[in-house]
Scaffold this motif. Structure first.
Motif, PDB file in Angstrom:
ATOM      1  N   LYS A 147     -11.518  12.600  -3.006  1.00 10.70           N
ATOM      2  CA  LYS A 147     -12.631  11.896  -2.372  1.00 10.70           C
ATOM      3  C   LYS A 147     -13.524  11.222  -3.411  1.00 10.70           C
ATOM      4  CE  LYS A 147     -12.626  14.818   1.736  1.00 10.70           C
ATOM      5  NZ  LYS A 147     -13.372  15.775   2.588  1.00 10.70           N
ATOM      6  N   SER A 148     -13.751  11.905  -4.521  1.00 13.57           N
ATOM      7  CA  SER A 148     -14.570  11.319  -5.584  1.00 13.57           C
ATOM      8  C   SER A 148     -13.868  10.123  -6.221  1.00 13.57           C
ATOM      9  CB  SER A 148     -14.886  12.367  -6.653  1.00 13.57           C
ATOM     10  OG  SER A 148     -15.657  13.421  -6.118  1.00 13.57           O
ATOM     11  N   ALA A 149     -12.544  10.230  -6.365  1.00 14.21           N
ATOM     12  CA  ALA A 149     -11.781   9.126  -6.948  1.00 14.21           C
ATOM     13  C   ALA A 149     -11.831   7.896  -6.046  1.00 14.21           C
ATOM     14  CB  ALA A 149     -10.340   9.560  -7.171  1.00 14.21           C
ATOM     15  N   LYS A 150     -11.765   8.091  -4.739  1.00 11.88           N
ATOM     16  CA  LYS A 150     -11.853   6.961  -3.814  1.00 11.88           C
ATOM     17  C   LYS A 150     -13.217   6.285  -3.920  1.00 11.88           C
ATOM     18  CE  LYS A 150     -10.718   8.727   0.202  1.00 11.88           C
ATOM     19  NZ  LYS A 150     -10.398   8.708   1.651  1.00 11.88           N
ATOM     20  N   ARG A 151     -14.265   7.083  -4.017  1.00 14.35           N
ATOM     21  CA  ARG A 151     -15.613   6.523  -4.178  1.00 14.35           C
ATOM     22  C   ARG A 151     -15.703   5.738  -5.480  1.00 14.35           C
ATOM     23  NH1 ARG A 151     -20.179   9.100  -1.774  1.00 14.35           N
ATOM     24  NH2 ARG A 151     -21.227   8.929  -3.776  1.00 14.35           N
TER      25      ARG A 151
END
Length: 224
Positions: A147-151
């Protein structure tokens, strides 16, 4: 092993890692599905397609726990499907095994399988898209990595301005403030209460390690 069977096996291996990291006991079955145990009792079963069925007699009153399992199952299914379908990422000096999950405006999002789960990385292209630089690494521990990588990809690539996204630290404090308001004596309308509760639920879904962050925030506040 056929491609579809291999993908199903890898998905169940990955979701097992993610569930165990959150404290769930996981038991493989002869059908190749897995049983998930909570508090020593079978809670639910996950199949190789990401389907989830729960044991009604043991799931009563555990809606929040089931929601946590559903989020892990759904998110893991999402990125493992992307990994299965993604082409290899090729660049000068980059080893094998990196999958190209997204590429936009000179920024890439890649996935890389490790024995501890999938790791995610964002890079910028350089040298006429032959090399990558300024890697930001996420994981492989926990769903927060994906999720952090997508952000990070959305901001680095320009899909979203950084001002449009709150940081996990900001969301943690907003969440705490919401529940201080809901638990306070100040009167609020039913409509406002519902809006605050829905906002809190959104934050719970968006910040995987919210509980840990709240604990840290509480401790730091006591020290002040």
């Amino acid at each position: 092993m056929a491609t579809s069977e291999k993908a199903s096996t890898e998905y169940l291996e990955e979701v097992t890692i993610r569930l165990q990291a959150q404290g769930f006991a996981v038991h493989p079955l002869e059908s190749k599905d897995i049983n998930v145990t909570h508090d020593g009792k079978p809670l639910c079963r996950v199949n190789s397609r990401g389907g989830l069925g729960y044991f009604k007699e043991n799931a009563a009153g555990k809606e929040m726990v089931l929601d946590q399992v559903r989020d892990i199952v759904k998110t893991t299914r999402e990125y493992m499907t992307l990994m299965e379908q993604a082409p290899p990422l090729e660049a000068e000096g980059l080893g094998e095994g990196y999958q190209l999950l997204a590429d936009f405006n000179g920024t890439v999002l890649a996935g890389y399988k490790t024995r501890l789960g999938v790791q995610f990385i964002t890079w910028d292209w350089t040298h006429n898209r032959t090399s990558l630089w300024q890697g930001h690494y996420f994981g492989p521990h926990g769903l927060g990595g994906y999720k952090s990588a997508k952000r990070d990809f959305a901001v680095r690539s320009g899909l979203l301005p950084s001002s449009a996204l709150f940081t996990p630290e900001q969301l943690t404090e907003v969440y705490r403030s919401i529940y201080e308001t809901l638990g306070g004596d100040y009167p609020i309308t039913d409509e406002r209460r519902k809006l605050l509760e829905s906002a809190a639920k959104q934050i719970e879904d968006g910040v995987p390690d919210l509980g840990e962050r709240i604990d840290v925030s509480n401790v730091e506040e006591i020290r002040v």
